[in-house]
Design a protein around this motif. Structure first.
Motif, mmCIF file in Angstrom:
data_model
loop_
_atom_site.group_PDB
_atom_site.id
_atom_site.type_symbol
_atom_site.label_atom_id
_atom_site.label_comp_id
_atom_site.label_asym_id
_atom_site.label_seq_id
_atom_site.Cartn_x
_atom_site.Cartn_y
_atom_site.Cartn_z
ATOM 1 N N ALA A 103 67.601 19.120 44.222
ATOM 2 C CA ALA A 103 67.350 19.842 45.468
ATOM 3 C C ALA A 103 66.055 20.655 45.339
ATOM 4 N N GLU A 104 65.585 21.178 46.469
ATOM 5 C CA GLU A 104 64.329 21.934 46.483
ATOM 6 C C GLU A 104 64.540 23.329 45.905
ATOM 7 N N LEU A 105 63.774 23.659 44.875
ATOM 8 C CA LEU A 105 63.760 25.012 44.325
ATOM 9 C C LEU A 105 62.725 25.826 45.091
ATOM 10 N N PRO A 106 63.077 27.060 45.536
ATOM 11 C CA PRO A 106 62.058 27.887 46.196
ATOM 12 C C PRO A 106 60.785 27.914 45.358
ATOM 13 N N LYS A 107 59.670 27.619 45.996
ATOM 14 C CA LYS A 107 58.426 27.381 45.264
ATOM 15 C C LYS A 107 57.872 28.647 44.617
ATOM 16 N N ASN A 108 57.389 28.467 43.405
ATOM 17 C CA ASN A 108 56.612 29.497 42.727
ATOM 18 C C ASN A 108 55.192 29.405 43.289
ATOM 19 N N VAL A 109 54.932 30.189 44.310
ATOM 20 C CA VAL A 109 53.698 30.040 45.093
ATOM 21 C C VAL A 109 52.452 30.153 44.217
ATOM 22 N N LEU A 110 52.398 31.167 43.377
ATOM 23 C CA LEU A 110 51.198 31.386 42.564
ATOM 24 C C LEU A 110 50.949 30.219 41.607
ATOM 25 N N LEU A 111 52.006 29.638 41.068
ATOM 26 C CA LEU A 111 51.871 28.524 40.138
ATOM 27 C C LEU A 111 51.246 27.310 40.806
ATOM 28 N N HIS A 112 51.574 27.071 42.069
ATOM 29 C CA HIS A 112 51.165 25.841 42.742
ATOM 30 C C HIS A 112 49.885 25.979 43.570
ATOM 31 N N LEU A 113 49.267 27.139 43.554
ATOM 32 C CA LEU A 113 48.011 27.317 44.285
ATOM 33 C C LEU A 113 46.847 26.672 43.533
ATOM 34 N N PRO A 114 45.797 26.244 44.233
ATOM 35 C CA PRO A 114 44.559 25.848 43.543
ATOM 36 C C PRO A 114 44.038 27.033 42.732
ATOM 37 N N GLU A 115 43.472 26.767 41.590
ATOM 38 C CA GLU A 115 43.026 27.847 40.708
ATOM 39 C C GLU A 115 42.043 28.783 41.396
ATOM 40 N N SER A 116 41.148 28.217 42.221
ATOM 41 C CA SER A 116 40.157 29.057 42.896
ATOM 42 C C SER A 116 40.830 30.050 43.842
ATOM 43 N N ILE A 157 43.185 35.871 44.564
ATOM 44 C CA ILE A 157 44.340 36.752 44.790
ATOM 45 C C ILE A 157 44.570 37.674 43.601
ATOM 46 N N LEU A 158 44.636 37.100 42.410
ATOM 47 C CA LEU A 158 44.967 37.877 41.206
ATOM 48 C C LEU A 158 43.714 38.517 40.627
ATOM 49 N N LEU A 159 43.182 39.458 41.356
ATOM 50 C CA LEU A 159 41.955 40.146 40.953
ATOM 51 C C LEU A 159 42.214 40.950 39.679
ATOM 52 N N PRO A 160 41.326 40.867 38.706
ATOM 53 C CA PRO A 160 41.529 41.608 37.453
ATOM 54 C C PRO A 160 41.296 43.105 37.649
ATOM 55 N N GLY A 161 41.887 43.881 36.743
ATOM 56 C CA GLY A 161 41.652 45.324 36.762
ATOM 57 C C GLY A 161 42.831 46.117 37.274
ATOM 58 N N GLY A 162 42.859 47.375 36.892
ATOM 59 C CA GLY A 162 43.920 48.271 37.342
ATOM 60 C C GLY A 162 43.695 48.751 38.763
ATOM 61 N N ARG A 163 44.763 49.272 39.350
ATOM 62 C CA ARG A 163 44.722 49.825 40.707
ATOM 63 C C ARG A 163 44.237 48.809 41.734
ATOM 64 N N ARG A 187 46.974 37.008 53.003
ATOM 65 C CA ARG A 187 45.824 36.539 53.783
ATOM 66 C C ARG A 187 45.523 35.078 53.479
ATOM 67 N N ARG A 188 45.636 34.697 52.222
ATOM 68 C CA ARG A 188 45.206 33.363 51.783
ATOM 69 C C ARG A 188 46.341 32.341 51.727
#
Length: 336
Positions: free
Chosen positions: A185-198, A203-209, A220-221
């Motif tokens: 059956a369909e597992l709820p998707k791990n969105v971040l895992l399946h996104l294009p790397e770019s 989205i996952l901007l480096p750095g604190g705060r 947004r994306r």
């Protein structure tokens, strides 16, 4: 449907019928679990939440199973067992094999062990469970698939255990002896895992705060797609990650509404809005963003919803950005 596919389904149906007719306990537990979760949504949610719990994106920023430590992967089976028991309120199982093995659950007075594997067919079955029922669980985050089935442990259906604990596996030719409650059956998707790397890097901007900014970029994306709490936690990397989503100065709903983007959650009023406008409907623990435009003549008969006294449709690339309406408040409503 092709004829050979029909033959496979017919063969599976006959095999399942034979298993149920030959094993009264198997039938009791099977029918009970099916009645508890006819669609499989509860099982799927537990598996999604357990994988996210292991990844612990809030503290680590991880989203990929391969980045787990070996000890964490080993612990996955225990967490699946615990979280299923919490969800379905199974009683503790008894001690079998002269007290040498505690079974995980007792369902309708029947002892059942639970075994999880991320590799299909990789369930490690203790020899002490010989003759008892096992609940076999599989989930693969890369394929976004999961299965759960019941198996009566019999010597002739097992490979001989060669590991230190003498644990056994189901012979490939005897996997048809597994009575599937839900299969692939369909597992709820791990969105971040399946996104294009770019996209993921945007989205996952480096750095604190940067937690608030990362959550805004996520919604947004990644539009018109279900986004689970695990992805939000990983983006925010903060204890109060849900606060990043709510209305308020600088927060995701307020910032993105100025761009025409709404974020609906797993509440009946929000689900009704998504359904009416033709967007993806969020399930339990999920959120969906989509851009809207005020309905105009050129939108024709496109599905629409009334908010703030005006009618809105899903925007397309040709629609200019405009401030989206406020969503109805759902502060007193729990998730559906």
């Amino acid at each position: 449907m092709l004829p050979f596919t029909e033959d496979i389904h017919a063969a599976n149906s006959i095999s399942n019928s034979e298993l149920l007719n030959q094993d009264a306990e198997l039938q009791e537990v099977y029918e009970y679990l099916r009645s508890c979760d006819p669609t499989g949504e509860r099982f799927a949610t537990v598996l999604r939440d357990t994988i996210d719990q292991l990844l612990n994106g809030e503290a680590t920023g991880r989203y990929d199973w391969k980045t787990l430590f070996k000890t964490e992967k080993t612990h996955a089976g225990t967490l699946v067992e615990i979280n299923l028991q919490r969800e379905f309120k199974f009683n503790d199982g008894g001690d079998v094999a002269d007290g040498r093995h505690p079974m995980d659950y007792r369902i309708l007075g029947i002892d059942v062990d639970c075994k999880f594997s991320q590799d299909f067919g990789g369930w490690m079955i203790p020899p002490e469970t010989m003759g008892y029922l096992c609940l076999l669980v599989w989930a693969d985050d890369y394929r976004s698939k999961w299965s759960v089935g019941l198996f009566r442990v019999r010597q002739e259906w097992l490979n001989t255990g060669r590991n230190r604990d003498r644990k056994l596996t189901v012979k490939a030719e005897h996997r048809d002896k597994i009575l599937w409650l839900h299969h692939k059956a369909e597992l709820p998707k791990n969105v971040l895992l399946h996104l294009p790397e770019s996209t993921r890097n945007q989205i996952l901007l480096p750095g604190g705060r940067k937690g608030q900014q990362r959550v805004i970029e996520l919604f947004r994306r990644v539009q018109n797609e279900r986004i689970g709490r695990g992805a939000i936690r990983t983006a925010a990397q903060q204890l109060d990650y849900m606060a990043r989503l709510r209305e308020g100065k600088g927060r995701a709903r307020t910032v993105l509404r100025k761009e025409g983007i709404l974020i609906v959650g797993p509440y009946s009023r929000h689900q009704a809005i998504a359904r009416q406008i033709g967007a993806t409907v969020p399930h339990r623990g999920e959120f969906v963003s989509f851009r809207v435009a005020e309905a105009k003549a050129h939108h024709g008969t496109r599905p629409r919803v009334e908010l703030d006294g005006r009618h809105w449709v899903l925007a397309d690339a040709g629609d200019p950005k405009e401030v989206a309406p406020q969503l109805p408040k759902v502060t007193a409503e729990s998730e559906v």
